[in-house]
Motif scaffolding. Structure first.
Motif, PDB file in Angstrom:
ATOM      1  N   LEU A  62       0.827  -1.202   0.000  1.00  0.00           N
ATOM      2  CA  LEU A  62       0.000   0.000   0.000  1.00  0.00           C
ATOM      3  C   LEU A  62       0.868   1.261   0.000  1.00  0.00           C
ATOM      4  CD1 LEU A  62      -3.052   0.759   0.158  1.00  0.00           C
ATOM      5  CD2 LEU A  62      -2.733   0.937   2.620  1.00  0.00           C
ATOM      6  N   TYR A  63       1.964   1.220   0.743  1.00  0.00           N
ATOM      7  CA  TYR A  63       2.893   2.361   0.825  1.00  0.00           C
ATOM      8  C   TYR A  63       4.051   2.243  -0.162  1.00  0.00           C
ATOM      9  CZ  TYR A  63       0.520   4.182   4.871  1.00  0.00           C
ATOM     10  OH  TYR A  63      -0.420   4.734   5.701  1.00  0.00           O
ATOM     11  N   LEU A 107      -0.870  10.316  -4.178  1.00  0.00           N
ATOM     12  CA  LEU A 107      -0.362  11.629  -4.564  1.00  0.00           C
ATOM     13  C   LEU A 107      -1.348  12.408  -5.445  1.00  0.00           C
ATOM     14  CD1 LEU A 107       2.080  13.407  -4.113  1.00  0.00           C
ATOM     15  CD2 LEU A 107       3.118  12.424  -6.146  1.00  0.00           C
ATOM     16  N   ASP A 108      -2.108  11.702  -6.277  1.00  0.00           N
ATOM     17  CA  ASP A 108      -3.056  12.383  -7.161  1.00  0.00           C
ATOM     18  C   ASP A 108      -4.408  12.648  -6.501  1.00  0.00           C
ATOM     19  OD1 ASP A 108      -4.111   9.862  -7.039  1.00  0.00           O
ATOM     20  OD2 ASP A 108      -4.154   9.532  -9.200  1.00  0.00           O
ATOM     21  N   GLY A 109      -4.533  12.354  -5.205  1.00  0.00           N
ATOM     22  CA  GLY A 109      -5.767  12.635  -4.482  1.00  0.00           C
ATOM     23  C   GLY A 109      -6.755  11.487  -4.416  1.00  0.00           C
ATOM     24  N   GLN A 110      -6.478  10.382  -5.116  1.00  0.00           N
ATOM     25  CA  GLN A 110      -7.347   9.208  -5.022  1.00  0.00           C
ATOM     26  C   GLN A 110      -7.298   8.688  -3.591  1.00  0.00           C
ATOM     27  OE1 GLN A 110      -9.335   8.157  -7.563  1.00  0.00           O
ATOM     28  NE2 GLN A 110      -8.539   9.950  -8.637  1.00  0.00           N
ATOM     29  N   THR A 111      -8.411   8.117  -3.114  1.00  0.00           N
ATOM     30  CA  THR A 111      -8.484   7.716  -1.710  1.00  0.00           C
ATOM     31  C   THR A 111      -9.062   6.313  -1.526  1.00  0.00           C
ATOM     32  OG1 THR A 111     -10.715   8.611  -1.394  1.00  0.00           O
ATOM     33  CG2 THR A 111      -8.858  10.108  -0.975  1.00  0.00           C
ATOM     34  N   ILE A 112      -8.788   5.775  -0.354  1.00  0.00           N
ATOM     35  CA  ILE A 112      -9.480   4.602   0.170  1.00  0.00           C
ATOM     36  C   ILE A 112      -9.763   4.878   1.636  1.00  0.00           C
ATOM     37  CG2 ILE A 112      -8.447   2.914  -1.421  1.00  0.00           C
ATOM     38  CD1 ILE A 112      -6.739   1.988   1.077  1.00  0.00           C
ATOM     39  N   GLU A 113     -10.745   4.195   2.162  1.00  0.00           N
ATOM     40  CA  GLU A 113     -11.052   4.274   3.589  1.00  0.00           C
ATOM     41  C   GLU A 113     -10.443   3.054   4.270  1.00  0.00           C
ATOM     42  OE1 GLU A 113     -12.571   7.027   4.795  1.00  0.00           O
ATOM     43  OE2 GLU A 113     -12.491   7.667   2.708  1.00  0.00           O
ATOM     44  N   ALA A 114     -10.024   3.228   5.521  1.00  0.00           N
ATOM     45  CA  ALA A 114      -9.401   2.130   6.258  1.00  0.00           C
ATOM     46  C   ALA A 114      -9.796   2.180   7.732  1.00  0.00           C
ATOM     47  CB  ALA A 114      -7.880   2.198   6.131  1.00  0.00           C
ATOM     48  N   GLU A 115      -9.749   1.011   8.348  1.00  0.00           N
ATOM     49  CA  GLU A 115      -9.985   0.887   9.787  1.00  0.00           C
ATOM     50  C   GLU A 115      -8.720   0.320  10.410  1.00  0.00           C
ATOM     51  OE1 GLU A 115     -13.839  -0.555  11.858  1.00  0.00           O
ATOM     52  OE2 GLU A 115     -12.669  -2.364  11.409  1.00  0.00           O
ATOM     53  N   LEU A 116      -8.308   0.887  11.525  1.00  0.00           N
ATOM     54  CA  LEU A 116      -7.120   0.411  12.230  1.00  0.00           C
ATOM     55  C   LEU A 116      -7.518  -0.110  13.599  1.00  0.00           C
ATOM     56  CD1 LEU A 116      -6.173   3.031  10.457  1.00  0.00           C
ATOM     57  CD2 LEU A 116      -4.036   2.546  11.578  1.00  0.00           C
ATOM     58  N   ALA A 117      -7.007  -1.273  13.942  1.00  0.00           N
ATOM     59  CA  ALA A 117      -7.189  -1.833  15.280  1.00  0.00           C
ATOM     60  C   ALA A 117      -5.826  -1.845  15.948  1.00  0.00           C
ATOM     61  CB  ALA A 117      -7.755  -3.241  15.202  1.00  0.00           C
ATOM     62  N   LEU A 118      -5.770  -1.405  17.193  1.00  0.00           N
ATOM     63  CA  LEU A 118      -4.528  -1.329  17.959  1.00  0.00           C
ATOM     64  C   LEU A 118      -4.733  -2.072  19.274  1.00  0.00           C
ATOM     65  CD1 LEU A 118      -4.039   2.491  17.347  1.00  0.00           C
ATOM     66  CD2 LEU A 118      -2.808   0.638  16.184  1.00  0.00           C
ATOM     67  N   GLY A 133      -1.428  -4.726  15.512  1.00  0.00           N
ATOM     68  CA  GLY A 133      -2.307  -3.852  14.753  1.00  0.00           C
ATOM     69  C   GLY A 133      -2.832  -4.501  13.495  1.00  0.00           C
ATOM     70  N   LEU A 134      -3.960  -3.989  13.042  1.00  0.00           N
ATOM     71  CA  LEU A 134      -4.565  -4.401  11.785  1.00  0.00           C
ATOM     72  C   LEU A 134      -4.915  -3.144  11.011  1.00  0.00           C
ATOM     73  CD1 LEU A 134      -5.869  -6.596   9.923  1.00  0.00           C
ATOM     74  CD2 LEU A 134      -7.992  -6.189  11.193  1.00  0.00           C
ATOM     75  N   TYR A 135      -4.435  -3.068   9.779  1.00  0.00           N
ATOM     76  CA  TYR A 135      -4.789  -1.981   8.863  1.00  0.00           C
ATOM     77  C   TYR A 135      -5.741  -2.591   7.856  1.00  0.00           C
ATOM     78  CZ  TYR A 135      -4.174   2.154   5.931  1.00  0.00           C
ATOM     79  OH  TYR A 135      -4.377   3.313   5.210  1.00  0.00           O
ATOM     80  N   GLN A 136      -7.031  -2.367   8.052  1.00  0.00           N
ATOM     81  CA  GLN A 136      -8.050  -3.019   7.235  1.00  0.00           C
ATOM     82  C   GLN A 136      -8.648  -2.035   6.229  1.00  0.00           C
ATOM     83  OE1 GLN A 136      -9.218  -6.333   7.055  1.00  0.00           O
ATOM     84  NE2 GLN A 136     -10.070  -5.361   5.248  1.00  0.00           N
ATOM     85  N   PRO A 137      -8.307  -2.183   4.939  1.00  0.00           N
ATOM     86  CA  PRO A 137      -8.960  -1.331   3.936  1.00  0.00           C
ATOM     87  C   PRO A 137     -10.469  -1.584   3.946  1.00  0.00           C
ATOM     88  CG  PRO A 137      -7.027  -2.394   3.013  1.00  0.00           C
ATOM     89  CD  PRO A 137      -7.284  -3.044   4.344  1.00  0.00           C
ATOM     90  N   LEU A 138     -11.240  -0.515   3.879  1.00  0.00           N
ATOM     91  CA  LEU A 138     -12.701  -0.619   3.866  1.00  0.00           C
ATOM     92  C   LEU A 138     -13.280  -0.380   2.475  1.00  0.00           C
ATOM     93  CD1 LEU A 138     -13.495   1.304   7.173  1.00  0.00           C
ATOM     94  CD2 LEU A 138     -13.364  -1.177   6.824  1.00  0.00           C
ATOM     95  N   SER A 139     -12.438   0.056   1.558  1.00  0.00           N
ATOM     96  CA  SER A 139     -12.882   0.268   0.183  1.00  0.00           C
ATOM     97  C   SER A 139     -11.890  -0.412  -0.750  1.00  0.00           C
ATOM     98  CB  SER A 139     -13.024   1.760  -0.129  1.00  0.00           C
ATOM     99  OG  SER A 139     -11.911   2.499   0.287  1.00  0.00           O
ATOM    100  N   ALA A 140     -12.300  -0.589  -1.972  1.00  0.00           N
ATOM    101  CA  ALA A 140     -11.481  -1.314  -2.947  1.00  0.00           C
ATOM    102  C   ALA A 140     -10.160  -0.590  -3.207  1.00  0.00           C
ATOM    103  CB  ALA A 140     -12.242  -1.472  -4.250  1.00  0.00           C
ATOM    104  N   LEU A 141      -9.072  -1.343  -3.195  1.00  0.00           N
ATOM    105  CA  LEU A 141      -7.746  -0.772  -3.421  1.00  0.00           C
ATOM    106  C   LEU A 141      -7.595  -0.221  -4.836  1.00  0.00           C
ATOM    107  CD1 LEU A 141      -5.474  -3.325  -1.551  1.00  0.00           C
ATOM    108  CD2 LEU A 141      -6.328  -1.124  -0.754  1.00  0.00           C
TER     109      LEU A 141
END
Length: 185
Positions: A62-63, A107-118, A133-141
Motif C-alpha cells: 500500500l505504501y 499523490l493524485d488525491g485518489q483515496t481509500i477508507e481504512a480501519e485500524l485496530a490497535l 495492529g490491523l490496517y483493514q482497507p474498507l474500500s477497494a484498493l
C-alpha cells in the motif's frame, strides 16, 4: 466494525486468557493467516516512537516501501499524529484495544477508507510495550489506481474502553490536584 477487526479482537481476547494483555509470545501468526497481509506489530521505544517490528505485505505494498524499523507515527501529520500517538499510548496504558478510521490518499488525491485496530501486547519485561495492529482497507484498493499511499487523515477514533476490557489488577492512580484559573484575565 469490519469482520476482520472483530476476528482479531476475539483472537486477542482468547490469547489474553484473563490477563490485562497477552504477551507477544502468545500471538501465533499461523492462527491469523487470513489477516497476515494487513497485520503489523509495533514496539514502543518512547511516546514518540512506535516502531514497526513486523508489517504485512499488503500494508507494505500500500505504501510501496518496507515499513519494518520505521516509526508508525511518521505515517501521520499534524494533529492526526498527536491523536494517533495518544490513542496508542492510551491503549498501552489501559491496556485495552483501540480503533481508528482514516482516509488514505495517493499523490493524485485518489483515496481509500481504512480501519485500524490497535491491541496492546506485553513484551519480555511484562509491560504492555507492543501493539498488535490491523490496517483493514474498507474500500477497494483499485480506487488508488495502483499508486502508493502518501498520507492519511483520521476520520474517527475509538479510545480504549476499560469497562469492556478490565485489567486483572488496576494500578492505583496518583492523586491529582487541579488549580482553578479564570480564562478572562
Amino acid at each position: 466494525m469490519h469482520a476482520h477487526t472483530e476476528t482479531l479482537l476475539a483472537y486477542w481476547e482468547t490469547r489474553r486468557n484473563g490477563r490485562p494483555a497477552p504477551a507477544r509470545a502468545d500471538i501465533v501468526p499461523r492462527d491469523l493467516s487470513n489477516l497476515l497481509s494487513w497485520l503489523f506489530i509495533l514496539e514502543r521505544a518512547d511516546a514518540d516512537h512506535h516502531v514497526f517490528r513486523l508489517a504485512g505485505t499488503g500494508l507494505c505494498q500500500l505504501y510501496r516501501r518496507e515499513l519494518r524499523e520505521q516509526n508508525f507515527l511518521d505515517l501521520w501529520r499534524g494533529f492526526d499524529r498527536h491523536h494517533v500517538r495518544a490513542l496508542i499510548e492510551s491503549a498501552l496504558a489501559a491496556p485495552a484495544p483501540a480503533t481508528a478510521t482514516a482516509t488514505a490518499y495517493a499523490l493524485d488525491g485518489q483515496t481509500i477508507e481504512a480501519e485500524l485496530a490497535l491491541l496492546p501486547l506485553r513484551g519480555p519485561s511484562g509491560q504492555a510495550d507492543r501493539v498488535l495492529g490491523l490496517y483493514q482497507p474498507l474500500s477497494a484498493l483499485r480506487g488508488l489506481q495502483d499508486r502508493p499511499v502518501v498520507r492519511q487523515k483520521l476520520t474517527g477514533l475509538q479510545p480504549p474502553a476499560r469497562e469492556i476490557y478490565t485489567p486483572v489488577a488496576l494500578r492505583p492512580l496518583a492523586a491529582v490536584s487541579f488549580e482553578l484559573v479564570a480564562n478572562d484575565r
